[in-house]
Design a protein around this motif. Sequence first.
Motif, short mmCIF file in Angstrom:
data_model
loop_
_atom_site.label_atom_id
_atom_site.label_comp_id
_atom_site.label_asym_id
_atom_site.label_seq_id
_atom_site.Cartn_x
_atom_site.Cartn_y
_atom_site.Cartn_z
N ALA A 65 -3.41 -4.42 -9.68
CA ALA A 65 -2.29 -3.49 -9.81
C ALA A 65 -2.19 -2.56 -8.62
CB ALA A 65 -2.45 -2.68 -11.10
N LEU A 66 -1.00 -2.02 -8.41
CA LEU A 66 -0.80 -0.99 -7.40
C LEU A 66 0.24 0.01 -7.88
CD1 LEU A 66 1.18 -2.50 -4.37
CD2 LEU A 66 0.58 -3.88 -6.33
N ILE A 67 -0.05 1.28 -7.67
CA ILE A 67 0.88 2.34 -8.08
C ILE A 67 1.02 3.31 -6.93
CG2 ILE A 67 -0.99 3.65 -9.22
CD1 ILE A 67 1.18 4.57 -11.25
N SER A 68 2.23 3.41 -6.41
CA SER A 68 2.47 4.26 -5.24
C SER A 68 3.95 4.35 -4.98
CB SER A 68 1.77 3.66 -4.02
OG SER A 68 2.10 4.39 -2.84
N LYS A 69 4.34 5.43 -4.36
CA LYS A 69 5.67 5.48 -3.76
C LYS A 69 5.68 4.51 -2.58
CE LYS A 69 7.09 10.23 -4.80
NZ LYS A 69 7.57 11.49 -4.17
N ASN A 70 6.87 4.24 -2.09
CA ASN A 70 7.00 3.28 -1.00
C ASN A 70 6.28 3.75 0.26
OD1 ASN A 70 8.77 2.37 -2.92
ND2 ASN A 70 10.43 1.95 -1.51
N CYS A 71 5.55 2.84 0.86
CA CYS A 71 4.89 3.10 2.13
C CYS A 71 4.46 1.77 2.72
CB CYS A 71 3.66 4.02 1.95
SG CYS A 71 2.38 3.36 0.85
N ALA A 72 4.07 1.77 3.98
CA ALA A 72 3.65 0.54 4.65
C ALA A 72 2.48 -0.11 3.92
CB ALA A 72 3.28 0.84 6.10
N VAL A 114 -4.10 2.97 -5.39
CA VAL A 114 -3.46 4.25 -5.71
C VAL A 114 -2.92 4.85 -4.42
CG1 VAL A 114 -3.78 6.56 -6.66
CG2 VAL A 114 -5.04 4.63 -7.64
N GLY A 115 -1.62 5.14 -4.39
CA GLY A 115 -1.01 5.63 -3.17
C GLY A 115 -0.30 6.95 -3.31
N LYS A 116 0.81 7.12 -2.59
CA LYS A 116 1.59 8.36 -2.62
C LYS A 116 2.12 8.59 -4.04
CE LYS A 116 4.68 9.27 0.43
NZ LYS A 116 5.90 9.13 1.28
N PHE A 136 -4.76 4.66 -0.93
CA PHE A 136 -3.99 4.53 0.30
C PHE A 136 -4.10 5.83 1.10
CE2 PHE A 136 -0.49 1.58 -1.63
CZ PHE A 136 -1.35 0.50 -1.56
N PRO A 137 -3.78 5.78 2.40
CA PRO A 137 -3.53 7.03 3.12
C PRO A 137 -2.38 7.77 2.42
CG PRO A 137 -3.73 5.20 4.65
CD PRO A 137 -3.66 4.60 3.28
N LEU A 138 -2.37 9.07 2.44
CA LEU A 138 -1.36 9.91 1.80
C LEU A 138 -1.49 9.94 0.28
CD1 LEU A 138 1.82 8.98 3.92
CD2 LEU A 138 0.32 10.94 4.20
N PHE A 144 -12.20 7.72 -4.51
CA PHE A 144 -12.06 6.27 -4.39
C PHE A 144 -12.33 5.83 -2.95
CE2 PHE A 144 -8.41 6.95 -7.60
CZ PHE A 144 -9.30 7.03 -8.66
N PRO A 145 -12.81 4.60 -2.76
CA PRO A 145 -12.90 4.06 -1.39
C PRO A 145 -11.51 4.12 -0.75
CG PRO A 145 -14.04 2.63 -2.94
CD PRO A 145 -13.31 3.64 -3.76
N SER A 146 -11.43 4.57 0.49
CA SER A 146 -10.13 4.73 1.13
C SER A 146 -9.75 3.52 1.97
CB SER A 146 -10.12 5.99 2.01
OG SER A 146 -10.86 5.78 3.19
N TRP A 147 -8.47 3.29 2.02
CA TRP A 147 -7.93 2.17 2.81
C TRP A 147 -8.41 2.24 4.26
CZ3 TRP A 147 -4.24 -1.81 1.65
CH2 TRP A 147 -3.77 -2.49 2.77
N ASP A 148 -8.25 3.39 4.89
CA ASP A 148 -8.61 3.52 6.30
C ASP A 148 -10.09 3.23 6.55
OD1 ASP A 148 -6.05 4.04 7.12
OD2 ASP A 148 -6.29 6.22 7.17
N ASP A 149 -10.96 3.75 5.68
CA ASP A 149 -12.39 3.49 5.85
C ASP A 149 -12.71 2.01 5.68
OD1 ASP A 149 -12.90 6.15 6.33
OD2 ASP A 149 -13.56 6.60 4.28
#
Length: 555
Positions: A65-72, A114-116, A136-138, A144-149
């Motif tokens: 699953a993914l829950i976030s506002k729109n982002c790259a 989990v995102g914006k 996600f970033p933002l 949680f483990p972060s996307w960037d890391d």
Amino acid sequence: MNTGIPLPLERFYHWERNEPDRMCYSQPYGDGKIVEFTWRETGRQVRAMATYLVALGVKPGDNVALISKNCAHWIMADLAIWMAGGVSVPLYPTLTAESVQQIMEHSESKYLFVGKLDDWPAMRSGVPADVKCISFPLSPESNFPSWDDIVKTTIPMEETPTRSHAELATIIYTSGTTGMPKGVMHTFNSIASGASQAANIYESSSDDRVLSYLPLSHVAERMVVEMIHLYQGQQIYFAESLDTFAEDLRRARPTIFFAVPRIWAKFQAGVFSNMPEKKLNLLFKIPFLSGSVKRKLKEALGLDKARLCFSGAAPISPGLMGWYKSIGIEILEVYGMTENMGYSHSSQQGKGRPGYVGQANPSVEVKIGDNGEVLVRSPTTMVGYYKEPAKTSEALTEEGFLRTGDVGTIDPDGSLKITGRIKEIFKTSKGKYVAPFPIESKLLASEYVEQCCVMGNAMTQPIALLALSESALKAIHGGESRDGIQQDLRALFDAVNAQLNPHEKLKLLVVTKGEWSIENGIMTPTLKIKRNVLESRYQDRIEAWYDTDEKILWE
């Protein structure tokens, strides 16, 4: 099944390989910071995340699953899930904790991006304790483990995994105007069939730009933005927030723009708030000024480069379409459902007709069934509702036609006109059936009406609830008397009733307080009205309203 159609991952690999340095996404990070992702960088991050998901335990066929506002990162996560062999399950970023829990448990998703989000604390309790989350970033602050890391420390997947046409690609939960949303299952074939055809209908190319702001968790944005982007390489600009939307639109200068009717109405209201409609109409009549004024209007809206403008998800009033056409913006209506990947009917440039949603797209069969219901069949038709065989059987005929739930007619030239929803048609106490949709369309022609809902089940005559438009509210809050608006609404009431059959005529119009929104539960995440919520909210007051002789009431 056409196994010759390239699948989304194959198209992604194509751009990654052949256009590595071309811009893919333009992502705002706040405070004026914009990060542009090339196809090369996108590929690196997607591949690293796919490696991580496999190491995390994602197995072929697992729901993620993914829950976030729109982002790259929303689209990159979708691709990474597919590369890892999983099935993506998008959740609307405005859901309550209860709805999050319902979908997470029903879909059996054990992983969540989990995102914006505006109110993650209010959603967090809905995530089952055993779910593994990635931020996600933002995204809101979390442990949680972060996307960037992850993408910094994980070796990108070197192979290019492929998926079969018959494999399940995604489960899209409907926005749910009533009750528990259903999980619509789409294979890679249904996505590919729609995306490849839709891109060709309007000759989209890698030179096109789009602004992504409507929920990617909804099928329309998923198809128009994400999928056509993958198939044709168009560049995606993401909106930062509601406050920066106008600036984001001018930054993107999209060549293709999709909006729901409410957005088009708000754009118009914004124009009128800066210059009254009557003054604008006068300027339009002055030959040497008209062209310049219209050009500046389109520039101010950020649509001066738009070659294609679409409206969908709900009916748009002919008056609104006509106004945009008068300033040089042709709005093309499109029609589709989550159950057919949003791919059904579309209008062509120069051939659009107010009140019609266009003609059947290539590979789409359409016919009118019992009770005037529109039935469609195409390669984009869902395989069914997740874990709901009975509901699947109700939705699909034995011949594989999808029961849309819409009532409509087809003109000799193939143009489809939607005249209502089967479930929304009600019977008055006189035993007469009333379809609210055509009446609401007439009421929405007023510049003062933002939303409306006609109800009348078991009543002697229908009534209409109205939410005032932004321009009307500004006029009232600005100190102007509401008498003028009252008079215009009375004129609207009389004009609409003059066009209706006796059993359809409205008893009165009720102007409700405040706007109808997602936050107060009246609108779905895709800006559809929850009629049952409105009916329940005002049920106890209807009898008192009926006892008055007034034709326009203010809540």
